[in-house]
Scaffold this active site. Sequence first.
Site, PDB file in Angstrom:
ATOM      1  CD  GLU A   9      45.298  40.257  39.286  1.00  0.00           C
ATOM      2  OE1 GLU A   9      44.032  40.482  39.547  1.00  0.00           O
ATOM      3  OE2 GLU A   9      46.237  39.889  39.943  1.00  0.00           O
ATOM      4  CG  HIS A  25      36.623  39.867  40.907  1.00  0.00           C
ATOM      5  ND1 HIS A  25      36.653  39.644  39.375  1.00  0.00           N
ATOM      6  CD2 HIS A  25      38.022  39.815  41.192  1.00  0.00           C
ATOM      7  CE1 HIS A  25      37.630  39.402  39.064  1.00  0.00           C
ATOM      8  NE2 HIS A  25      38.612  39.635  39.893  1.00  0.00           N
ATOM      9  NE  ARG A  59      39.920  43.426  41.115  1.00  0.00           N
ATOM     10  CZ  ARG A  59      40.234  42.620  41.847  1.00  0.00           C
ATOM     11  NH1 ARG A  59      40.075  42.507  43.162  1.00  0.00           N
ATOM     12  NH2 ARG A  59      41.308  42.044  41.451  1.00  0.00           N
ATOM     13  CG  HIS A 103      36.618  40.042  44.872  1.00  0.00           C
ATOM     14  ND1 HIS A 103      37.044  38.581  44.915  1.00  0.00           N
ATOM     15  CD2 HIS A 103      37.842  40.460  44.600  1.00  0.00           C
ATOM     16  CE1 HIS A 103      38.108  38.177  44.627  1.00  0.00           C
ATOM     17  NE2 HIS A 103      38.686  39.438  44.612  1.00  0.00           N
ATOM     18  NE  ARG A 163      41.022  43.427  47.470  1.00  0.00           N
ATOM     19  CZ  ARG A 163      41.578  42.770  46.683  1.00  0.00           C
ATOM     20  NH1 ARG A 163      42.886  42.605  46.394  1.00  0.00           N
ATOM     21  NH2 ARG A 163      40.605  41.989  45.905  1.00  0.00           N
TER      22      ARG A 163
HETATM   23  C1  SIN Z   1      42.011  37.930  40.724  1.00  0.00           C
HETATM   24  O1  SIN Z   1      42.765  37.048  40.452  1.00  0.00           O
HETATM   25  O2  SIN Z   1      41.209  38.683  39.698  1.00  0.00           O
HETATM   26  C2  SIN Z   1      41.684  38.341  41.964  1.00  0.00           C
HETATM   27  C3  SIN Z   1      42.756  38.944  42.668  1.00  0.00           C
HETATM   28  C4  SIN Z   1      42.460  40.097  43.562  1.00  0.00           C
HETATM   29  O3  SIN Z   1      41.510  40.100  44.071  1.00  0.00           O
HETATM   30  O4  SIN Z   1      43.349  40.786  44.340  1.00  0.00           O
END
Ligand code: SIN
Length: 526
Positions: free
Chosen positions: A119, A247, A294, A354, A389
Site C-alpha cells: 500500500e 482516506h 495518504r 478514515h 498513519r
Molecule cells: C485500505 O485498505 O486502503 C485501508 C487500509 C488502512 O487504512 O490501513
Amino acid sequence: MSSRHESFDVIVVGAGIAGLSAAVRAAEAGASVCVLTKEASPEECNTRYAQGGIVARGGPEDPELLEQDILAAGCWLNNREAVGIVSREGPGAVEDLLLRKAQVPFLRNAEGEVDLTREAAHSIRRIWHVKDYTGRSIQESLTAYVRGIPNIHIFTSCMAVDVITNTHHSRDDSQRYAPKRALGVYVYGENTGEVVPFFASATILAAGGIGNLYLRTSNPPGATGDGVAMAERAGAEVINAEYVQFHPTILFHRDLKGFLISESLRGEGARLMNRKGEYFMDRYHPALKDLAPRDEVSRAIYYEMEQSESTYVLLDTSLLKVDPRDRFPSIHETCLRAGIDMTRDPIPVVPAAHYFCGGVKTDMEGRTTIPGLYAAGETACTGVHGANRLASVSLLEGLVFGLRAGTAAAGQADRPGLPLVQSIPDWVFPAEEEAADPILIYHDLLNIQMTMWDYAGIVRTRKRLARAKADLNYLAHRVDSFYRQARLSRPLLELRNAVDTASRIVRDAEANPKSLGCHYLRGSPV
Ligand code: SIN
C-alpha cells in the site's frame, strides 16, 4: 454500592482487534475479563471494515525498514519508542495470536507462503491480507477464539456511559482530596434501559475511532469518538487530536455510503485520474505518484475536485496487474451493485475521514494519565502514527498495544477497596425524563458532521476553525441540556460523545498553527 452491579478484574470497552487482544492477554494472565460492546454483535466494529491488510513479516530487512516507513509517513512526529515496539513485536504478534491461535486464513501463494501486498508509502511488500476483506476475517476469527475462553464474558448492546472515578463519583467526601483513579464504568443496557455500574481494578478503553463525526467517512456509524470523550470527561490527557486521517478513495455513490476502495488497488497498479483523464498524482508527487502518503493524495484529490468543480475523481482500474474478480471480490461485487464494472469502468471516488491518529495519551503499557484507566487501538495515542498513519499499521498497533495493555491491566496492583466501591452511587435518572425526539438527535449529529467536514476537514483555515468552534460550542450546550433531560438511548449517548470529541479536535487544530501530515492549514507554514 448499587444493588445491581458487576465486578471483574479487567473491563474492556470495545470488541475490535485492540479490545479483543487486550482481553485475551488479560485472561491468559488469569484475570476475569468483561468485554463491552454497544453493538448487538461483537463482530460489528471498525476492525471489520479494514480491507487492505495488516503489516507483518515482509523480509529480513524489516523491522528497521518498517520503522523508517512509519516515521516518514508520520512526518517524524511519531513517538520513536512506540514505533520501535510496533515494528519489532508486531510480526510475532500477528503470527502468534492471529495466525496460530485465532487461525485467520491469510491468503497464501502457490508455494504455500503468505501472500504479500503493498500500500501507499511502504517501501516493500509486507502486508498480509485476506483478499479485500482482511478486517472481517480477522474480526470473525478473533471473536470465535475469544468466545472459547471461559474467563472472558462478552456483553453486547451494552454501552459505557462514563468512567467511574473516586474523585468525581464517590459519596465519601474525603475522596475528592485523594489521588484520582478509575473504578470502572457506568453501563447503559440498550435492551433494558438500565444503567448499571461495572467495577474493575483496570478499565481499558478500546472503543474505536471518530470517523462518524464527519459527513463522509469509511467508518461504520458507531465510530462516534466514545472512548476519547469518556476519557476526557474523566480528566485523562488527550493528545494529537488535530491529526485526522482522510482516506483518498471511498466509493462515490448516492446510496452506497462509506464503502472503502482499498489502497491496495493502487498498490496493485490502479491509478487516480481527473475528469479530463489526467493521471494527476504525477504533478503532486512525481516520485511516489499514486502511492504517496495518504494525506498528500487526499489533498491532491481535494484540489483536483476544487479546480474542476467536481464532486469526485476516478480510479482507473484498467491498469491493475491482477484480476479484480479474484483479488478484490468484495470491491468488485459492491461496485457491480453500484452499476460499475471495474473490469471495464473506472471507479468514482472521494476522500473521507478514515482514522484518528490522536487519542487518549498512553504509555507503552496502555496506561493513561489516570491510574486504573488504560486505552488501546484507535482510542489511544501511543504516538506510533505521528502526524499521519502508514497504511495497514492500525490493526498492528491495536494488536501490539492491546496485548501490552492487557498484560498491564491484569497486573494492576492497587485494587479499589470495598468501602470505595460501596461509596459509588446508583445512576441517577432525570426526574421527568422524556424519550428523545430522534429527529432532533439526527439533526444535531448531521450538524456536527457538516461542521467537521467543511471547517475541520482535509483543508483547514483559521476562519473555518473559528466558525467550527463557535458552532460546536452552541451545539454542546444544546446537547448537554438534552442529555440531562431526555431518557437515555444509544443515539443520545453517541451524540454527547460526538460533540465532545469534535470540540476537542477543533480546539487542537486551532491551537496548532503548523501544517503537518494530516493537519493542513491553508496559508500556514508547512
Ligand atoms: C485500505 O485498505 O486502503 C485501508 C487500509 C488502512 O487504512 O490501513
